[in-house]
Each structure stands twice: as C-alpha cells, then as structure tokens.
Design a protein around this motif. Structure first.
Motif, mmCIF file in Angstrom:
data_model
loop_
_atom_site.group_PDB
_atom_site.id
_atom_site.type_symbol
_atom_site.label_atom_id
_atom_site.label_comp_id
_atom_site.label_asym_id
_atom_site.label_seq_id
_atom_site.Cartn_x
_atom_site.Cartn_y
_atom_site.Cartn_z
ATOM 1 N N GLY A 93 1.190 -1.221 0.080
ATOM 2 C CA GLY A 93 -0.126 0.046 -0.211
ATOM 3 C C GLY A 93 0.875 1.294 -0.406
ATOM 4 N N LEU A 94 1.666 1.851 0.499
ATOM 5 C CA LEU A 94 2.745 2.408 0.639
ATOM 6 C C LEU A 94 3.499 2.739 -0.490
ATOM 7 N N VAL A 95 3.733 1.517 -1.199
ATOM 8 C CA VAL A 95 3.986 2.063 -2.785
ATOM 9 C C VAL A 95 3.203 2.601 -3.854
ATOM 10 N N LEU A 96 1.780 1.896 -3.613
ATOM 11 C CA LEU A 96 0.744 2.447 -4.386
ATOM 12 C C LEU A 96 0.709 4.363 -4.373
ATOM 13 N N VAL A 97 -0.232 4.449 -2.570
ATOM 14 C CA VAL A 97 0.096 5.118 -2.471
ATOM 15 C C VAL A 97 1.653 6.440 -2.514
ATOM 16 N N GLY A 122 1.283 9.491 -5.582
ATOM 17 C CA GLY A 122 1.823 10.191 -4.924
ATOM 18 C C GLY A 122 3.142 11.204 -5.584
ATOM 19 N N TRP A 123 3.789 10.857 -6.044
ATOM 20 C CA TRP A 123 5.101 10.749 -7.209
ATOM 21 C C TRP A 123 4.767 11.257 -8.408
ATOM 22 N N TRP A 124 3.878 10.310 -9.161
ATOM 23 C CA TRP A 124 3.849 11.118 -10.216
ATOM 24 C C TRP A 124 2.614 12.202 -10.678
ATOM 25 N N ASP A 125 1.815 12.332 -8.847
ATOM 26 C CA ASP A 125 1.383 13.454 -8.799
ATOM 27 C C ASP A 125 2.258 14.810 -9.029
ATOM 28 N N ASP A 126 3.450 14.523 -8.119
ATOM 29 C CA ASP A 126 3.988 15.922 -8.202
ATOM 30 C C ASP A 126 5.192 15.909 -9.471
ATOM 31 N N VAL A 179 -6.321 4.991 -6.562
ATOM 32 C CA VAL A 179 -5.500 4.480 -5.863
ATOM 33 C C VAL A 179 -5.515 4.387 -4.689
ATOM 34 N N GLN A 180 -5.972 5.491 -4.086
ATOM 35 C CA GLN A 180 -5.846 5.198 -2.655
ATOM 36 C C GLN A 180 -6.716 4.195 -1.666
ATOM 37 N N GLY A 219 5.599 17.674 -0.638
ATOM 38 C CA GLY A 219 4.832 16.608 -2.053
ATOM 39 C C GLY A 219 4.080 15.761 -1.788
ATOM 40 N N ASP A 220 3.557 15.595 -2.426
ATOM 41 C CA ASP A 220 2.422 13.855 -2.556
ATOM 42 C C ASP A 220 3.130 12.835 -2.112
ATOM 43 N N VAL A 221 4.244 12.658 -2.586
ATOM 44 C CA VAL A 221 4.794 11.415 -2.456
ATOM 45 C C VAL A 221 4.918 11.714 -0.765
ATOM 46 N N GLY A 222 5.034 12.443 0.008
ATOM 47 C CA GLY A 222 5.445 12.111 0.663
ATOM 48 C C GLY A 222 4.297 12.697 1.757
#
Length: 321
Positions: A80-84, A88-92, A104-105, A196-199
């Motif tokens: 789940g962490l990889v998905l979230v 987020g990394w993509w959205d950044d 995805v969340q 960022g959204d990834v974090g």
C-alpha cells in the motif's frame, strides 16, 4: 534501537539531499500562488526520502523483525505504501485528477483493511484500517502547507506509536520518527524542499497502518493512539466541514485552514512550534494514561478532542479578526 534510529535518520538525510538536487535539475518546483502559503519557488518531492527509509525498515522487519514476518499487515502496508507514494510521486511530476488519486488510495486502504481484518479476526479492525488510511492520507495532504508542519506532526505521532506498540510495529514507528527528523532540517525553519504528495500521502498511510496495528499490538488503550493525531484531524475536519456547508469546492487547494491563516499572521515557524507544543501535550497524556482502562482512555480522548475543537473555533475567529 540507537543504531536503528541513526540508520533511518541517515537514509532520510541522504534521500532528501538527493531529492532536492533531482528536483532542481528537473525543475520540479512549487511556485507561489493565491492557493499556496509560500512566497518563493521551492523544490518538491522530498518525501521520497521518508518513503525510502520506511521501505528499508519494513523490508528488514519482514524478514528479521521481532515478529519474524508473522501476519499479513506488514506486507500489506508495504504494498500500500508503494501505491500511495507512487501515485503521489506521479502527481508531483504531472498533476492528476483527485478522482484518480482517490482510486489508488482506496485500493491501498482496501489491502490494509483486509490484512487488518485477517490478522485480528475482527471486522471492526478492517473498517478502522480502511477509514484511517483514506482519512489520514488526505488529511496529511491538506495540512502540508507550511514549513515543517506535516513532518513534525508525523514525528510526534510516530513517537507515541513507538511508545505504545509492540514488536515490528514499534520498530517501524521508531524508523518513521527517525526519518521525519532526518527530513526536517531540509524543511524547517526554512524550506529547501517540500514533502510533495509523495511524502504527505506516505506519512498519512504509515500512520494509518500504525493505528491499525495498534488494535491488537498496543500496550496502551487503543483510543490513546488517536491523541497525537488530534491537531491535524480537528483542523482538517472542521475546515473541510465548513467548506462543504458554504458550498465551496472542498477538494481543491485553498488557504483557509486555521494553520494557514495563523501562518500569514504570525509566520510559519511560530505556527509549527505551537502545533508541536500541542502535540507534546498529547504525547504526555498518552504516557500518563497508558495504564488506565479503556473506558477512562476513551473518555480522556473525547475530552481532548472536544477541547481542541473549542480552541479551533476560538482561535479561528481571533486569527481572522
């Protein structure tokens, strides 16, 4: 434990440094605007460093931790962490629609919920895990708007979890605490890079997993685990409710949270320190009440949330006035 903390602190420091240089080279920047609280262009995506530290911690615990890989909650958390973090990394890099991120969340929350229900044998644990994941991922995203706030509040909550949980999850909470502390020098008092959204998403999901683990792995009454989350849940919750009631597009970026209004008046550093002080009080209460029965802990937790809600209303009027 000391070496464990130093290791994940070091991973976060190195990761944040590399993420900043990556963002500067790739022009991955947050620019000032009417819906942002900063005044200079700043790199984003630094939360990938915390994700890296958590994946290292979770991977090691899966194979060598005190629980020796028992149960499905830890593997579900890592997936789940990889998905979230991934969405987020993509959205950044390339902004996505709120709906696509939410899908995805929800998948990640579902994995966590199924594992929590299976490990505990309690459907309520599954429901709590699912709700906590969706809520906290988005709350940490909403509240990540000024220097140091989201990372420091996650560190405070992680400290409470490290004290209250057992086995692998106590070690994971300690790793999260160290990773947040490793990232903070890059984000506070002056922000050289944002989560960022990834974090922000990764922090919220990690805290949700720790909360779910606490259903069966806590040495303290479970309601106390919600105390260090109080400041963010109250500010985000009441702000979201207010925006819904007045017909605003509540899912869009804005600067109407209490912490944002206060930051415009008093500055980022002062507001982050005040929120941290409140978080410190909740940690102290968690420790002092850790030997009480569940009914007393629940009553104390409700009282704290009610008091925080009243403070939110009073301070909002004064800050805006």
């Amino acid at each position: 434990m000391t070496y464990w903390l130093l290791l994940h602190f070091g991973i976060a420091v190195a990761g944040a440094w590399m993420a900043r240089h990556y963002a500067l080279r790739g022009n991955l920047m947050d620019h000032p605007g009417e819906r942002r609280s900063h005044t200079v262009a700043t790199p984003r995506g630094g939360g990938i460093a915390i994700v890296a530290a958590l994946l290292c911690a979770g991977g090691w615990l899966l194979w060598n931790g005190p629980d020796q890989g028992q149960g499905t909650l830890l593997p579900a958390f890592l997936v789940g962490l990889v998905l979230v973090a991934g969405i987020g990394w993509w959205d950044d890099h390339r902004p996505l629609s709120p709906a696509s991120r939410l899908v995805v969340q929800a998948v990640a929350a579902g994995l966590l919920a199924m594992a929590a229900g299976r490990d505990s044998g309690d459907p309520l644990a599954a429901m709590i895990a699912f709700a906590a994941a969706l809520v906290l991922v988005n709350v940490w995203n909403f509240m990540d708007g000024i220097n140091g706030l989201a990372a420091s509040q996650a560190a405070i909550a992680a400290c409470g979890f490290a004290f209250s949980l057992q086995g692998d999850w106590a070690w994971l909470a300690a790793g999260l605490l160290a990773a947040c502390l490793g990232f903070l020098p890059f984000n506070f008092p002056r922000a050289r890079i944002f989560l960022g959204d990834v974090g922000s998403g990764a922090l919220g999901f990690s805290l949700a997993a720790l909360l779910a683990a606490g259903w069966t792995r806590s040495t303290a009454p479970w309601p106390l685990l919600c105390l260090p989350l109080c400041a963010f849940l109250v500010d985000a919750g009441f702000t979201l409710l207010r925006r819904m009631l007045i017909g605003e597009r509540w899912w869009t970026p804005h600067v109407t949270h209490l912490y944002q209004s206060a930051a415009r008046r008093f500055g980022h550093t002062a507001v982050t320190v005040i929120y941290a002080a409140f978080g410190g009080v909740t940690l102290l209460l968690t420790y002092l009440l850790s030997q009480e029965d569940a009914r007393t802990a629940l009553a104390a937790t409700v009282c704290v949330y009610m008091g925080a809600s009243a403070m939110w209303g009073i301070l909002r009027r004064r800050v805006r006035g």
